[in-house]
Design an enzyme around this catalytic site. Sequence first.
Site, short mmCIF file in Angstrom:
data_model
loop_
_atom_site.label_atom_id
_atom_site.label_comp_id
_atom_site.label_asym_id
_atom_site.label_seq_id
_atom_site.Cartn_x
_atom_site.Cartn_y
_atom_site.Cartn_z
N ASP A 108 0.87 -1.18 0.00
CA ASP A 108 0.00 0.00 0.00
C ASP A 108 0.90 1.23 0.00
OD1 ASP A 108 -2.28 1.87 0.71
OD2 ASP A 108 -3.32 -0.04 0.91
N HIS A 157 2.13 1.79 -3.23
CA HIS A 157 1.27 2.77 -3.88
C HIS A 157 1.87 4.17 -3.84
CE1 HIS A 157 -2.52 0.09 -3.07
NE2 HIS A 157 -1.61 -0.50 -3.83
#
Length: 350
Positions: free
Chosen positions: A221, A244
């Site tokens: 993430d 991310h």
Amino acid sequence: MYKDGYIRTTICCLAVMALVARNHAVVIDIKTKGATGDGNTDDGPAIMSAWKEACDHGGSSPSTVLIPPGLYKTHSIVLSGPCKGPIELHATGATLKAPPELAKFNTTSWILIKSVNRFTLTGGTFDGQGHHTWNSTKCHDSLMTCEIPVNLRLSHTKNSLFRDFTSANSKNFHIALWGCDNSSFVNITISAPGDSVNTDGIHIARLNGLNITNSTIKTGDDCISFGDGSKNVRIEKVTCGPGHGISIGSLGKFPNEQPLQGVWVKNCTITGTNNGVRIKSWPASYPGIASDIHFEDIIMNKVGNPILIDQEYCPHDTCKLGFLLSGLRMYNTLMERCFTDCVDHSGAKH
């Protein structure tokens, strides 16, 4: 006369000895509190017992909780202050492992450190063993039907230093900071597979003054994410990816969020991520402010969306988008010398 002088001298010596003893650094080895280090026994109670003794010691020199090299299993633990003096958790060469079964947790933290001033964490590997949790569709649905523990949760732990340690395979966020003013992370490693779910590397909120330097973050993430109330945060020489990217937000989901102000991200390298640097806020969000945000000297390799401002951030498709834009106001935002190479334009927003 001679007797009175002798008594005064004795009292003075005892006072000095007491002062020296109080200020002398104490080291509490968790094995003196019953830790086995066999990798199977729950050594959490021994760690908490050693912490309590060190925390209560006081003095100007740091008290130390020593976790010797070895493999330790521990269920959820809480290391709480305030302490009577500075305190260190020294775990160089040690590996702590959480139970892999989510059912053994009834809290949102594996290791919680709270209300401590002048704390130092040195060394150690903290393995959350999150593989089974990432594969659970129940726990990562839109309703978040499970409480999933963060590897290391820090609440109001101020004027502190975190150095030379590793967080691995967290079931949820690796590190979550709340109210941790004037602290630094130096030479840390965060590691989880690129497909691990919701494993943000470091999540920052409601603090003033934070430095993160010379660190490597590989996760599934956001490498680093900023919540509301983040102020005067400097990120430098951080390597990010997979993951991310580095994200401001998401912001505006809740009423009365505090302004986000003063974020510097410099001299970082982002590789193989869905996004590079981004700012995200919810559609039809509550009013808020994000200001003085600086992304400078960023190198990006094989990044899906190198620079992204997303005012319709809505995971799980639970929002009514329509024409409702974010209520977030952004100003004095600088993106300078952000270099990209071999961009994969098939990258999706996450």
